[in-house]
Scaffold this active site. Structure first.
Site, PDB file in Angstrom:
ATOM      1  N   ARG A  16       0.843  -1.188   0.000  1.00  0.00           N
ATOM      2  CA  ARG A  16       0.000   0.000   0.000  1.00  0.00           C
ATOM      3  C   ARG A  16       0.880   1.240   0.000  1.00  0.00           C
ATOM      4  O   ARG A  16       1.518   1.553   0.998  1.00  0.00           O
ATOM      5  CB  ARG A  16      -0.920  -0.011   1.217  1.00  0.00           C
ATOM      6  CG  ARG A  16      -1.898  -1.188   1.228  1.00  0.00           C
ATOM      7  CD  ARG A  16      -2.930  -1.023   2.304  1.00  0.00           C
ATOM      8  NE  ARG A  16      -2.322  -0.888   3.624  1.00  0.00           N
ATOM      9  CZ  ARG A  16      -2.983  -0.509   4.712  1.00  0.00           C
ATOM     10  NH1 ARG A  16      -4.257  -0.185   4.632  1.00  0.00           N
ATOM     11  NH2 ARG A  16      -2.372  -0.436   5.878  1.00  0.00           N
TER      12      ARG A  16
ATOM     13  N   ARG B 104      11.803   6.439   1.798  1.00  0.00           N
ATOM     14  CA  ARG B 104      11.880   7.902   1.810  1.00  0.00           C
ATOM     15  C   ARG B 104      12.825   8.422   2.895  1.00  0.00           C
ATOM     16  O   ARG B 104      13.474   9.460   2.721  1.00  0.00           O
ATOM     17  CB  ARG B 104      10.482   8.486   1.972  1.00  0.00           C
ATOM     18  CG  ARG B 104       9.610   8.255   0.733  1.00  0.00           C
ATOM     19  CD  ARG B 104       8.135   8.457   1.026  1.00  0.00           C
ATOM     20  NE  ARG B 104       7.870   9.772   1.566  1.00  0.00           N
ATOM     21  CZ  ARG B 104       6.705  10.129   2.126  1.00  0.00           C
ATOM     22  NH1 ARG B 104       5.710   9.231   2.215  1.00  0.00           N
ATOM     23  NH2 ARG B 104       6.523  11.345   2.588  1.00  0.00           N
TER      24      ARG B 104
ATOM     25  N   ASP C 118       1.755   5.288  -0.128  1.00  0.00           N
ATOM     26  CA  ASP C 118       1.212   6.479   0.517  1.00  0.00           C
ATOM     27  C   ASP C 118       0.643   7.462  -0.496  1.00  0.00           C
ATOM     28  O   ASP C 118       0.881   7.351  -1.700  1.00  0.00           O
ATOM     29  CB  ASP C 118       2.308   7.192   1.303  1.00  0.00           C
ATOM     30  CG  ASP C 118       2.447   6.665   2.721  1.00  0.00           C
ATOM     31  OD1 ASP C 118       1.605   5.880   3.147  1.00  0.00           O
ATOM     32  OD2 ASP C 118       3.426   7.056   3.388  1.00  0.00           O
TER      33      ASP C 118
END
Length: 266
Positions: free
Chosen positions: A50, A197, A52
Site C-alpha cells: 500500500r 523515503r 502512501d
C-alpha cells in the site's frame, strides 16, 4: 472462477494512497469500482503493498477472482477503457488459487527521482524532488553501501506503527545521475513504513555535505529513528516492480508478513 494477477501503474498525485479509505479517493477504490462494472460482480483486491498519498507506481501488483467470460489477456484493454486516466492496467495473467501478491513477493524495486538542477523542470514537478544545491553522488554511493545486506532498519522506520520485526534485506541500491536528474533505485525483500523515503532523505543530507558518508553505518546500528535524516517528499517515489519466485529468506516469511498487512510500506 479464475484467479487473476494484474500489473498496474498509476500517477499517485491525486490519490490518498493505494489502500481504501472511507470518503477519500484511493487507487484501490477506483480499481475495485471499475472492475465491478466491467466484470458484473463485486471485486475485492489483494495488493503487493500500500503506497502512501502522492507515491506513484509502474509495477504495482494486485489479484482478484472472477467468473467473467472476458479472456484474461483482454482484461487490461477492456479495463483501460473504463479506468480514469491516472490508472493504467498493463498486463493480466491467471495464477494459482493460493497466490498472494504481497506474501509471495520476493522483493520490491523502488526508484526515487531528484531534479538536481538550479531551475526545476516543469515536467518533473509531480515526479521528482527539486534540490537546487549540488549533490556529491560519490559520497551518497559510499554511504548507501553500508545498507546492503540483512540489517535491522529500525532507524529508517517511521514512528507510530507497530511491527514484529524491523529486519529487512536490502539487495541493492544504485545511485545514478543523468542530465541533472539523480535516480536512487532500491531493491529489498520488503520495506518498512517510510523506509525508502527516510533512506533518501538521509542520503541527500550526505550528498549536501551535512553528514559524512560513514555516519550511515552508525545510524543503522543506532536503531533509532531520531538519528536518521528527514523523510523525503512522497511525490519523488515510484514502485517500479514487484518480483516473485521461490522465497529464500526464511527470517521474513508469510507468517510475519501477515502481521504487517495493516501497515503501509512507504
Amino acid at each position: 472462477m479464475r484467479h487473476i494477477k494484474l500489473v498496474i501503474g498509476y500517477d499517485g498525485t491525486d490519490f490518498h494512497g493505494f489502500g481504501r479509505q472511507k470518503g477519500l479517493r484511493t487507487v484501490q477504490e477506483e480499481l475495485e469500482r471499475t472492475l465491478t462494472i466491467l466484470l458484473g460482480h463485486p471485486v475485492q483486491l489483494k495488493a503487493a503493498g500500500r503506497t502512501d498519498a502522492g507515491v506513484h507506481a509502474e509495477g504495482q501488483v494486485v489479484s482478484f477472482w472472477t467468473n467473467s467470460p472476458i479472456p484474461t489477456e483482454r482484461l487490461p484493454i477492456a479495463l483501460n477503457g473504463l479506468l480514469p486516466p491516472d490508472i493504467v492496467a498493463k498486463r493480466a495473467t491467471e495464477v494459482p488459487p493460493d497466490f498472494h501478491p504481497r506474501f509471495d513477493a520476493t522483493s520490491r524495486v523502488y526508484r526515487y527521482l531528484i531534479d538536481n538542477r538550479p531551475i526545476p523542470s516543469i515536467l518533473l514537478r509531480r515526479y521528482a524532488w527539486h534540490i537546487p544545491e549540488p549533490l556529491d553522488i560519490a559520497a551518497m554511493q559510499q554511504a548507501a553501501s553500508c545498507l546492503i545486506g540483512v540489517h535491522d532498519f529500525a532507524s529508517f522506520h517511521a514512528s507510530g506503527s507497530e511491527l514484529g520485526s524491523t529486519v529487512r534485506e536490502m539487495k541493492r541500491i544504485a545511485i545514478t545521475r543523468r542530465d541533472g536528474v539523480t535516480a536512487i533505485t532500491m531493491e529489498a525483500n520488503a520495506f518498512l513504513y517510510h523506509m525508502a523515503r527516510i533512506i533518501v532523505g538521509t542520503l541527500v543530507e550526505i550528498g549536501k555535505g551535512k553528514r559524512p558518508p560513514e555516519e550511515v553505518c552508525a545510524i543503522l546500528n543506532a536503531r533509532n529513528r531520531s538519528v536518521a535524516g528527514k523523510t523525503a517528499p512522497a511525490h519523488g517515489l515510484c514502485l517500479l516492480q514487484v518480483k516473485y519466485g521461490r522465497r529464500k529468506n526464511a527470517f521474513h516469511g508469510r507468517k510475519e508478513l501477515r502481521r504487517e498487512e495493516a501497515e503501509g510500506e512507504l
